[in-house]
Design a protein around this motif. Structure first.
Motif, PDB file in Angstrom:
ATOM      1  N   PRO A 154       2.937   7.533  -0.615  1.00  0.00           N
ATOM      2  CA  PRO A 154       3.145   7.842   0.810  1.00  0.00           C
ATOM      3  C   PRO A 154       3.542   9.285   1.066  1.00  0.00           C
ATOM      4  N   SER A 155       3.983  10.003   0.052  1.00  0.00           N
ATOM      5  CA  SER A 155       4.336  11.413   0.247  1.00  0.00           C
ATOM      6  C   SER A 155       3.100  12.299   0.267  1.00  0.00           C
ATOM      7  N   GLU A 156       1.955  11.758  -0.138  1.00  0.00           N
ATOM      8  CA  GLU A 156       0.723  12.545  -0.200  1.00  0.00           C
ATOM      9  C   GLU A 156      -0.311  12.132   0.847  1.00  0.00           C
ATOM     10  N   LEU A 212       0.824  -1.213   0.000  1.00  0.00           N
ATOM     11  CA  LEU A 212       0.000   0.000   0.000  1.00  0.00           C
ATOM     12  C   LEU A 212       0.857   1.261   0.000  1.00  0.00           C
ATOM     13  N   ARG A 213       2.055   1.171   0.533  1.00  0.00           N
ATOM     14  CA  ARG A 213       2.970   2.327   0.527  1.00  0.00           C
ATOM     15  C   ARG A 213       3.743   2.441  -0.782  1.00  0.00           C
ATOM     16  N   GLY A 214       3.494   1.533  -1.713  1.00  0.00           N
ATOM     17  CA  GLY A 214       4.152   1.624  -3.007  1.00  0.00           C
ATOM     18  C   GLY A 214       5.349   0.717  -3.187  1.00  0.00           C
ATOM     19  N   GLU A 215       5.610  -0.159  -2.222  1.00  0.00           N
ATOM     20  CA  GLU A 215       6.744  -1.064  -2.346  1.00  0.00           C
ATOM     21  C   GLU A 215       6.383  -2.273  -3.218  1.00  0.00           C
ATOM     22  N   ARG A 216       7.398  -3.004  -3.649  1.00  0.00           N
ATOM     23  CA  ARG A 216       7.194  -4.160  -4.517  1.00  0.00           C
ATOM     24  C   ARG A 216       6.548  -5.302  -3.717  1.00  0.00           C
TER      25      ARG A 216
END
Length: 388
Positions: free
Chosen positions: A253-255, A208-212
């Motif tokens: 995660p930056s937003e 969910l945080r954008g990791e693989r």
């Protein structure tokens, strides 16, 4: 009012032989009133000799008609000792009344009808209780939920998902049975691998945080190179033809971040005998993500429905990797995310922020409606959602 005569009280025959008793003096009458007005709540006592004498005189006078009618309870008694009567009335009525008032002050809800409006509302336990697991396609969309606005403390308020299961608990597996040439254990393995793919692709915090999503890649048949390359490219360099959102749920995660640590899940998994000595597993799940932007406590929800068909073949009859699943079909339906934006992330719309991407142009749909399949001719449409 007075005690009964003792055994030593003169009899009626003695009364006839004696002369008429003199009238009672005011002093004797007052003493009688005081003696008779003692606290009745105390234990009975043997009458005194003076009380027995006065009582016997009164009885004789009453028998001869020398006392006015109703002298025991009439106006004369009240007039002569009115203040004492009021005190006794308060002892009999006022004390219990005071107890009642005190109890009602502490618990006013004991009064029928709650006239003071202080009773606490009865909780709607039916609305708050979790739904049973979904075992078949529902016949209609879920009914309207409460109109509450979602908050960080209660991010699913106003959503049917408030009664859905939390995360992995919503992905339950059917009982495995042998299928074709596959054993019960092999069918159970296919179900577990399908569940691992769903969990890692849609619920794992790292994904969910954008990791693989490493686990998702690990369960897919390595011979499916075209699919694996598409997903790898989408994660590394997303675009319209390589969109990781086709398989994975991801947020920048930056937003933004999840409001809490719960994603609501609802759906079902089934299986049957497939082609080429295989078990075919069908999964249909909807995931509801509550999110907040950095520096804000406004909650927005994105709803993602995923349909997945996988197959596990008999490794003794076909060249397959034992324990790996082949993804035959995957589809998705996304509610409340920016349209025509291919950066590899979902972008829910927040009322307090300017919308990103193009506005939705497709027909209005209910993202919670699981009674219908995902229409094949609408997969590329960005639809308006009726609720989030």
């Amino acid at each position: 009012m007075a005690g009964r005569p003792s055994d030593g009280t003169p009899s009626a025959s003695d009364d006839e032989a004696q002369p008429s008793a003199p009238s009672i003096s005011d002093e004797e009458w007052q003493r009688f009133v005081q003696e008779a007005g003692r606290d009745r709540s105390s234990a009975p006592k043997e009458p005194s000799a003076r009380a027995r004498m006065v009582t016997e005189r009164l009885r004789r006078q009453e028998a001869r008609g020398e006392l006015p009618p109703g002298w025991r309870t009439g106006p004369a008694w009240q007039e002569m000792n009115g203040r004492g009567t009021r005190r006794r009335w308060w002892a009999v009525v006022g004390v219990p009344l005071a107890v009642v008032v005190a109890v009602v002050a502490v618990r006013p809800s004991l009064i029928p009808g709650d006239p003071f409006g202080t009773a606490s509302p009865v909780p709607d336990t039916a609305a708050a209780s979790p739904l049973p697991a979904e075992t078949a396609a529902p016949t209609a969309a879920p009914g309207a939920a409460d109109p509450d606005t979602p908050t960080v403390a209660r991010p699913f308020a106003g959503s049917p998902a408030e009664r859905w299961a939390d995360g992995e608990a919503g992905i339950t597996l059917p009982a495995a049975t042998p299928v074709g040439t596959l054993t019960k254990a092999q069918v159970a393995q296919a179900l577990r691998q399908t569940r691992r793919l769903l969990v890692d692709a849609n619920l794992d915090p790292a994904t969910l945080r954008g990791e693989r999503p490493e686990t998702a890649f690990d369960v897919i048949e390595p011979r499916q190179k075209e699919l694996l390359d598409l997903l790898t490219t989408g994660l590394r360099k997303p675009d319209k033809k390589h969109d990781p959102l086709w398989m994975f749920s991801r947020f920048d995660p930056s937003e933004m971040r999840l409001a809490g640590d719960v994603v609501k899940t609802r759906g079902r998994m089934t299986f049957k005998e497939g082609e080429d000595a295989s078990v075919a597993v069908h999964a249909d799940y909807t995931f509801v993500y509550p999110l907040v932007r950095e520096g804000s406590d406004e909650v927005a929800r994105t709803i993602v429905r995923r349909v997945l068909d996988v197959r596990l073949s008999d490794p003794t009859r076909y060249q397959v990797t034992p324990g790996k699943i082949v993804v035959k079909h995957f589809d998705q339906e996304i509610g409340n995310s920016a349209c025509d934006l291919y950066d590899g992330y979902l972008h829910p719309r927040f009322d307090s922020a300017e919308p990103t991407g193009a506005p939705p142009t497709g027909p209005t749909t209910d993202p919670y409606d699981r009674s219908k399949g995902i229409p094949a001719d609408r997969r590329d449409e960005c639809r308006v959602v009726s609720r989030t």
